[in-house]
Design a protein around this motif. Structure first.
Motif, short mmCIF file in Angstrom:
data_model
loop_
_atom_site.label_atom_id
_atom_site.label_comp_id
_atom_site.label_asym_id
_atom_site.label_seq_id
_atom_site.Cartn_x
_atom_site.Cartn_y
_atom_site.Cartn_z
N THR A 1 -5.64 -12.76 -58.99
CA THR A 1 -5.01 -13.02 -57.70
C THR A 1 -5.83 -12.40 -56.56
OG1 THR A 1 -2.80 -13.14 -58.68
CG2 THR A 1 -2.93 -12.65 -56.32
N LEU A 2 -6.23 -11.15 -56.73
CA LEU A 2 -7.04 -10.49 -55.70
C LEU A 2 -8.39 -11.18 -55.55
CD1 LEU A 2 -6.31 -6.74 -56.59
CD2 LEU A 2 -5.37 -8.04 -54.67
N VAL B 1 -2.74 -6.72 -65.51
CA VAL B 1 -3.93 -6.34 -64.74
C VAL B 1 -4.86 -7.55 -64.57
CG1 VAL B 1 -6.02 -4.90 -64.72
CG2 VAL B 1 -3.82 -3.91 -65.39
N MET C 1 -3.27 -9.83 -61.94
CA MET C 1 -3.42 -9.30 -60.59
C MET C 1 -4.88 -9.36 -60.14
SD MET C 1 -2.16 -8.07 -57.83
CE MET C 1 -0.46 -7.64 -58.28
N ALA C 2 -5.80 -9.07 -61.05
CA ALA C 2 -7.23 -9.12 -60.70
C ALA C 2 -7.63 -10.53 -60.30
CB ALA C 2 -8.07 -8.63 -61.88
N ASP D 1 -0.65 -1.52 -61.13
CA ASP D 1 0.28 -1.55 -62.27
C ASP D 1 0.83 -0.17 -62.59
OD1 ASP D 1 1.36 -3.63 -64.08
OD2 ASP D 1 0.63 -2.29 -65.66
N ALA E 1 -4.78 -5.33 -51.78
CA ALA E 1 -4.06 -4.45 -52.70
C ALA E 1 -3.17 -3.47 -51.93
CB ALA E 1 -5.04 -3.71 -53.58
N ALA F 1 -11.26 -6.47 -66.51
CA ALA F 1 -9.81 -6.25 -66.57
C ALA F 1 -9.32 -6.25 -68.01
CB ALA F 1 -9.09 -7.32 -65.76
N ASP G 1 -8.22 -1.79 -58.35
CA ASP G 1 -6.99 -2.01 -57.58
C ASP G 1 -5.91 -2.66 -58.44
OD1 ASP G 1 -8.12 -0.91 -55.34
OD2 ASP G 1 -8.20 -2.78 -54.18
N ALA G 2 -6.29 -3.64 -59.24
CA ALA G 2 -5.32 -4.32 -60.10
C ALA G 2 -4.72 -3.35 -61.11
CB ALA G 2 -5.99 -5.49 -60.82
N ASP G 3 -5.55 -2.50 -61.67
CA ASP G 3 -5.08 -1.51 -62.65
C ASP G 3 -4.17 -0.48 -61.98
OD1 ASP G 3 -4.96 -0.11 -65.13
OD2 ASP G 3 -6.53 1.26 -64.42
#
Length: 213
Positions: free
Chosen positions: A39-40, A33, A36-37, A126, A191, A55, A121-123
């Motif tokens: 990255t976003l 997470v 990804m967080a 996943d 996302a 996160a 969104d990151a969570d």
């Protein structure tokens, strides 16, 4: 203490709380997470520290994992205070992690800051795709859910209490009750683009599962 050190200490704090988790909310999940967080956030330009901290901390106040949520939140706040995280950042982080869970959205879409949208969104990303499939089975098995029952249709119009009641849910129904909904509930275009392929994979999996059943 600079923010890099603060994040390292928050990572250690979360590791202490979740390193023995066996529901799919372990440190591997947390680190995915966070990745990804980041990255976003590189594309969306939010507050990097708040994004990474939220996160890291989002599951240490999760009512699926902890029975006394007020105590869990107090512990997080005390940790951030000890690390001299600014009050405004503490407030922002706590607002995000207190409002971002899927169960909170059942009563209506929660208003989140840009940083909150990124972490949510990151969570949620996943929870879908190949890893999402594995986590759904892992979590359901941990809670002794039935794998599948063709006579048991997915539940509709769930409120938070009904959603948390696993006594009449199956693992396959969880795809309909939550996972298939995520693609259209994500906040950011970035996302949503990632979710498309993951969503299609889940649809293919459930179709194949039912065919094999």
């Amino acid at each position: 203490m600079d923010q890099t050190q603060q994040l390292a200490q928050l990572h250690a704090y979360t590791y202490e709380k979740l390193s023995h988790d066996h529901t799919g909310h372990d440190m591997a999940h947390i680190e995915r997470v966070v990745k990804m967080a980041r990255t976003l956030n590189e594309k969306l330009g939010g507050n990097s520290f708040v994004v990474q901290a939220a996160a890291l901390l989002h599951d240490v106040v999760d009512e699926k994992l902890f029975t006394d949520i007020d105590q869990a939140k107090a512990s997080v706040i005390a940790q951030m205070q000890a690390l001299e995280v600014s009050q405004s950042e503490q407030d922002h982080i706590m607002e995000i992690i207190s409002k971002m869970s899927f169960s909170h959205s059942l009563a209506g879409k929660q208003e989140l800051s840009l940083e909150g949208q990124i972490v949510q969104d990151a969570d949620w990303l996943d929870a879908i795709g190949a890893i999402g499939i594995a986590r759904a089975i892992y979590y359901g098995a941990r809670h002794k859910e039935k794998l599948y029952d063709p006579a048991m249709p997915p539940r509709k119009e769930l409120d938070k209490a009904a959603y948390r009641d696993l006594s009449n849910e199956t693992i396959i129904n969880h795809f309909y009750e939550k996972l298939f909904k995520i693609k259209d509930m994500l906040n950011t275009a970035e996302a949503k683009a990632i979710a498309k392929e993951r969503h299609e994979l889940m649809l293919s999996y459930v179709t194949a599962f039912k065919a094999d059943w």
